[in-house]
Design an enzyme around this catalytic site. Sequence first.
Site, PDB file in Angstrom:
ATOM      1  N   SER A 162      31.549  -8.255  -5.582  1.00 44.67           N
ATOM      2  CA  SER A 162      30.107  -8.089  -5.680  1.00 44.67           C
ATOM      3  C   SER A 162      29.435  -9.278  -6.104  1.00 44.67           C
ATOM      4  CB  SER A 162      29.801  -7.020  -6.685  1.00 44.67           C
ATOM      5  OG  SER A 162      28.568  -6.766  -6.909  1.00 44.67           O
ATOM      6  N   CYS A 203      27.497  -0.776 -17.283  1.00 45.12           N
ATOM      7  CA  CYS A 203      27.269   0.379 -16.113  1.00 45.12           C
ATOM      8  C   CYS A 203      27.509   1.846 -16.797  1.00 45.12           C
ATOM      9  CB  CYS A 203      28.316   0.532 -15.183  1.00 45.12           C
ATOM     10  SG  CYS A 203      28.486  -1.383 -14.492  1.00 45.12           S
TER      11      CYS A 203
END
Length: 389
Positions: free
Chosen positions: A202, A329
Amino acid sequence: MQSELGYFDYASTTPVDQRVLETMIPYFSGEFGNPSSRTHEFGRVAEEAVKKGRAQVASIIGAKPEEIIFTSGSTEAINLALKGVFESYKDKGNHIITVSTEHKAVLDTCKYLETKGAQITYLPVDENGLLSLENLQGAITSETILVSVMFANNETGVIQDIEEIIRITKEAGALFMTDATQAVGKVPLKVHELGIDLLTCSAHKFYGPKGIGALYVKRKYPKIQLTPIIHGGGHEKGFRSGTLNAPLIVGLGKACELANNEMEDEGKRLGKFRDQLEQELLSIDGCVIHSSGVERLPNISNMHFKDIDGEALIMAIRDRIAISNGSACTSAEILPSHVLMAMFEDEDLAYSAIRISLGRQTMSEEIEIVIRVLKEAVSRLKSFTDQLI
Ligand code: PLP
């Protein structure tokens, strides 16, 4: 944003590097073509930019450009890999092995696959966060189609013994996937040399933009089957349809190029800072650094101070330094870190853990500030707790 607020949460996300930003900007407006529009120059310019980005991503992980599928980030890449492999191989076997300390993107996708008939083994870890190779060997059955083990953990930075894990996986004839979201751009990692079948990364973890990532899928024999999640115009060889986001792909590619060139020196620089930080903090009574004796990423330090609540500590320093208590997250829910619970089975310890992660903008003076701020805050919180007793 207060300019004096120091950022020490690079494992959560990183700022876009100025060099990355400058490379991306032309593709938002001037060079705005659709990379699939091959009938004119606008499209061809964008197509060339995507081609270059793909080659840059392939280069940092030692893959071939045609083995890269662009996605919106690691969460999507992980979903595509796990669901895609299960869907394609479930007639061969329904068993997947993973680890209890994986990111929620892996764990929650596995939970979903359980509802579709998958059998998932969640391997335990030891107090350093490492899985046991004997446990892995013992978990493999004739039904095992995939072993998915993250390269480096996002909370502790612990690096698994990937070479041995791959050896055991290959002997069993299963595929090997790794969530390398925290590792790519931080430590050298070559997929063909290691024998990795699927890998996810990512851009926003290594100074690229948010909303873009990649899935590497090995193309060499045996060709990996992968059922797509997103259907449409057949982009990305049919694995992930949808118009390619040229500016973000350019940004991801540039971020890979920079990380590839700078990783070695940057790793040494940050590793020294981390060691200095840990040494100083260890002088505080009750400070324990997690996984310090095993191989870790150079930029992440996870620790706790005995009897000091992690959340209270973070609140006490939040106007001076930005750190985290685990993975961003999942921090919407106040739950003990599942990673530390898996390592220690101790709720108090898990609630007291904090993560400090360093990055490109971290300078020597800032390390001294973190040390000072943490020492003061821990001492204040300790005297407060002592008064209550
Ligand atoms: N895997 C790991 C290890 C991560 O650290 C993260 C992000 O925190 C993800 C997956 C999800 O990545 P993304 O934000 O690109 O969806």
